[in-house]
Enzyme design. Sequence first.
Site, mmCIF file in Angstrom:
data_model
loop_
_atom_site.group_PDB
_atom_site.id
_atom_site.type_symbol
_atom_site.label_atom_id
_atom_site.label_comp_id
_atom_site.label_asym_id
_atom_site.label_seq_id
_atom_site.Cartn_x
_atom_site.Cartn_y
_atom_site.Cartn_z
ATOM 1 N N LYS A 1 -10.857 -1.279 -1.310
ATOM 2 C CA LYS A 1 -10.565 -2.185 -0.193
ATOM 3 C C LYS A 1 -11.729 -2.042 0.791
ATOM 4 C CE LYS A 1 -5.681 -1.163 -0.845
ATOM 5 N NZ LYS A 1 -4.507 -0.434 -0.347
ATOM 6 N N ARG B 1 -11.790 7.736 -2.849
ATOM 7 C CA ARG B 1 -12.154 9.138 -2.616
ATOM 8 C C ARG B 1 -13.659 9.343 -2.400
ATOM 9 N NH1 ARG B 1 -9.932 12.696 -7.242
ATOM 10 N NH2 ARG B 1 -8.158 11.331 -6.824
ATOM 11 N N THR C 1 1.467 10.186 3.549
ATOM 12 C CA THR C 1 0.401 10.987 2.938
ATOM 13 C C THR C 1 -0.950 10.809 3.631
ATOM 14 O OG1 THR C 1 0.383 9.216 1.346
ATOM 15 C CG2 THR C 1 1.323 11.305 0.616
ATOM 16 N N ASP D 1 0.878 -1.158 0.000
ATOM 17 C CA ASP D 1 0.000 0.000 0.000
ATOM 18 C C ASP D 1 0.926 1.222 0.000
ATOM 19 O OD1 ASP D 1 -2.316 1.645 0.413
ATOM 20 O OD2 ASP D 1 -1.734 1.789 2.518
ATOM 21 N N LEU D 2 0.394 2.378 -0.392
ATOM 22 C CA LEU D 2 1.253 3.568 -0.489
ATOM 23 C C LEU D 2 1.079 4.500 0.725
ATOM 24 C CD1 LEU D 2 3.183 5.281 -2.298
ATOM 25 C CD2 LEU D 2 1.142 6.243 -3.361
ATOM 26 N N ASP D 3 -0.132 5.111 0.798
ATOM 27 C CA ASP D 3 -0.404 6.110 1.842
ATOM 28 C C ASP D 3 -0.313 5.489 3.236
ATOM 29 O OD1 ASP D 3 -1.191 8.283 0.016
ATOM 30 O OD2 ASP D 3 -2.923 7.037 -0.419
ATOM 31 N N SER E 1 -2.605 0.314 -4.254
ATOM 32 C CA SER E 1 -3.189 1.476 -3.572
ATOM 33 C C SER E 1 -4.517 1.872 -4.197
ATOM 34 C CB SER E 1 -2.204 2.649 -3.673
ATOM 35 O OG SER E 1 -2.834 3.862 -3.329
ATOM 36 N N ALA E 2 -5.412 2.409 -3.374
ATOM 37 C CA ALA E 2 -6.703 2.893 -3.892
ATOM 38 C C ALA E 2 -6.556 4.272 -4.525
ATOM 39 C CB ALA E 2 -7.713 2.973 -2.757
ATOM 40 N N SER E 3 -5.392 4.891 -4.351
ATOM 41 C CA SER E 3 -5.230 6.288 -4.777
ATOM 42 C C SER E 3 -5.136 6.450 -6.284
ATOM 43 C CB SER E 3 -3.966 6.867 -4.137
ATOM 44 O OG SER E 3 -3.770 8.184 -4.603
ATOM 45 N N LYS E 4 -5.724 7.558 -6.754
ATOM 46 C CA LYS E 4 -5.570 7.916 -8.163
ATOM 47 C C LYS E 4 -4.402 8.885 -8.332
ATOM 48 C CE LYS E 4 -10.277 7.047 -9.579
ATOM 49 N NZ LYS E 4 -11.524 7.529 -10.132
ATOM 50 N N ASN E 5 -3.737 9.204 -7.233
ATOM 51 C CA ASN E 5 -2.621 10.156 -7.265
ATOM 52 C C ASN E 5 -1.272 9.476 -7.062
ATOM 53 O OD1 ASN E 5 -4.113 12.720 -7.447
ATOM 54 N ND2 ASN E 5 -4.915 12.154 -5.439
ATOM 55 N N LYS F 1 -8.999 5.284 5.896
ATOM 56 C CA LYS F 1 -7.754 4.772 5.315
ATOM 57 C C LYS F 1 -8.046 3.601 4.385
ATOM 58 C CE LYS F 1 -4.655 6.340 8.959
ATOM 59 N NZ LYS F 1 -3.746 5.934 10.039
ATOM 60 N N GLY F 2 -7.488 3.656 3.204
ATOM 61 C CA GLY F 2 -7.665 2.568 2.235
ATOM 62 C C GLY F 2 -8.954 2.668 1.432
ATOM 63 N N GLU G 1 0.265 -3.107 4.795
ATOM 64 C CA GLU G 1 -0.918 -2.250 4.887
ATOM 65 C C GLU G 1 -1.025 -1.518 6.220
ATOM 66 O OE1 GLU G 1 -3.521 -0.855 3.905
ATOM 67 O OE2 GLU G 1 -3.753 -1.561 1.868
ATOM 68 N N ASP G 2 -1.480 -0.265 6.178
ATOM 69 C CA ASP G 2 -1.717 0.473 7.425
ATOM 70 C C ASP G 2 -3.208 0.607 7.735
ATOM 71 O OD1 ASP G 2 -2.215 2.315 5.289
ATOM 72 O OD2 ASP G 2 -2.134 3.948 6.751
HETATM 73 C C1 G6P Z 1 -5.645 5.565 -0.140
HETATM 74 C C2 G6P Z 1 -5.863 6.317 1.156
HETATM 75 C C3 G6P Z 1 -7.284 6.824 1.260
HETATM 76 C C4 G6P Z 1 -7.667 7.594 0.012
HETATM 77 C C5 G6P Z 1 -7.520 6.704 -1.208
HETATM 78 C C6 G6P Z 1 -7.840 7.440 -2.505
HETATM 79 O O1 G6P Z 1 -6.206 4.325 -0.043
HETATM 80 O O2 G6P Z 1 -5.584 5.494 2.261
HETATM 81 O O3 G6P Z 1 -7.367 7.652 2.404
HETATM 82 O O4 G6P Z 1 -8.997 8.070 0.098
HETATM 83 O O5 G6P Z 1 -6.181 6.248 -1.277
HETATM 84 O O6 G6P Z 1 -6.870 8.425 -2.722
HETATM 85 P P1 G6P Z 1 -6.931 9.543 -3.829
HETATM 86 O O7 G6P Z 1 -5.526 10.072 -3.872
HETATM 87 O O8 G6P Z 1 -7.329 8.880 -5.120
HETATM 88 O O9 G6P Z 1 -7.948 10.543 -3.410
HETATM 89 MG MG MG Z 2 -2.702 3.229 3.510
#
Ligand code: G6P
Ligand code: MG
Length: 227
Positions: A157, A61, A29, A21-23, A126-130, A57-58, A181-182
Amino acid sequence: MPEPTTFNSQLSTPFKACLFDLDGVIVDTAVYHYKAWKQLANELGFDFTEEQNEHLKGINRIKSLELILGWGGLQKSDAEIQVLATRKNEWYVEMINAMKPDEILAGSRELLEDLRTAGIKIALGSASKNSSIILKKTRLADLFDAIVDGNVVGESKPHPAVFLKGAELLHVNPEECIVFEDAVSGVQAGKAGGMKVVGIGTKEVLKDADLVVSGLHEITIEKLKKL
Ligand code: G6P
Ligand code: MG
């Protein structure tokens, strides 16, 4: 004549891949997400606690925003939700654009490099789009064999999709993977995928993890072999 048997570190590990996982695992982050969501909630006239933030977390958005609006007792249309999520993301992106390579959490780079040297495959889950901005700013992108993030997988997740996709791209079986994972939802995702999970945080919160440490600086390949 058969070739003499030589020591091969790749064969000596019972696992073939690590999925990170990233964040909150590789970079801090999670703090930026919390700050940006808090700012949005405050603008909307309410607040939420750090304990409530654990549940975000996880979580992707839009799902995070829906939870937060629920805590504030607010109902918004889909169009308004998109506008609010974009506003939060703009603040968040401003914060991550200012990130420097020294913001990587202790032990992250070292562990990634050690795993590569040992021939163990590495994917981001990671779930993040960033994620691409963060990996670029911290100069970590080259250490990953595959990137699975919110742009690749739609399910949030605790659905295991993000990690199963990582295993697929690395051509390994789920049971040959270790997830880092956190988030409670992320630990559940790894377990649901049939993987071993190392939790980054506390045992009280990450109850289902196979091992819990405070950070990647505590991890060695020897410790992972014992999982
Ligand atoms: C990670 C973080 C979440 C966040 C998700 C989407 O999983 O733990 O807190 O909402 O990514 O991130 P994003 O950068 O796409 O908003
Ligand atoms: Mg995380």
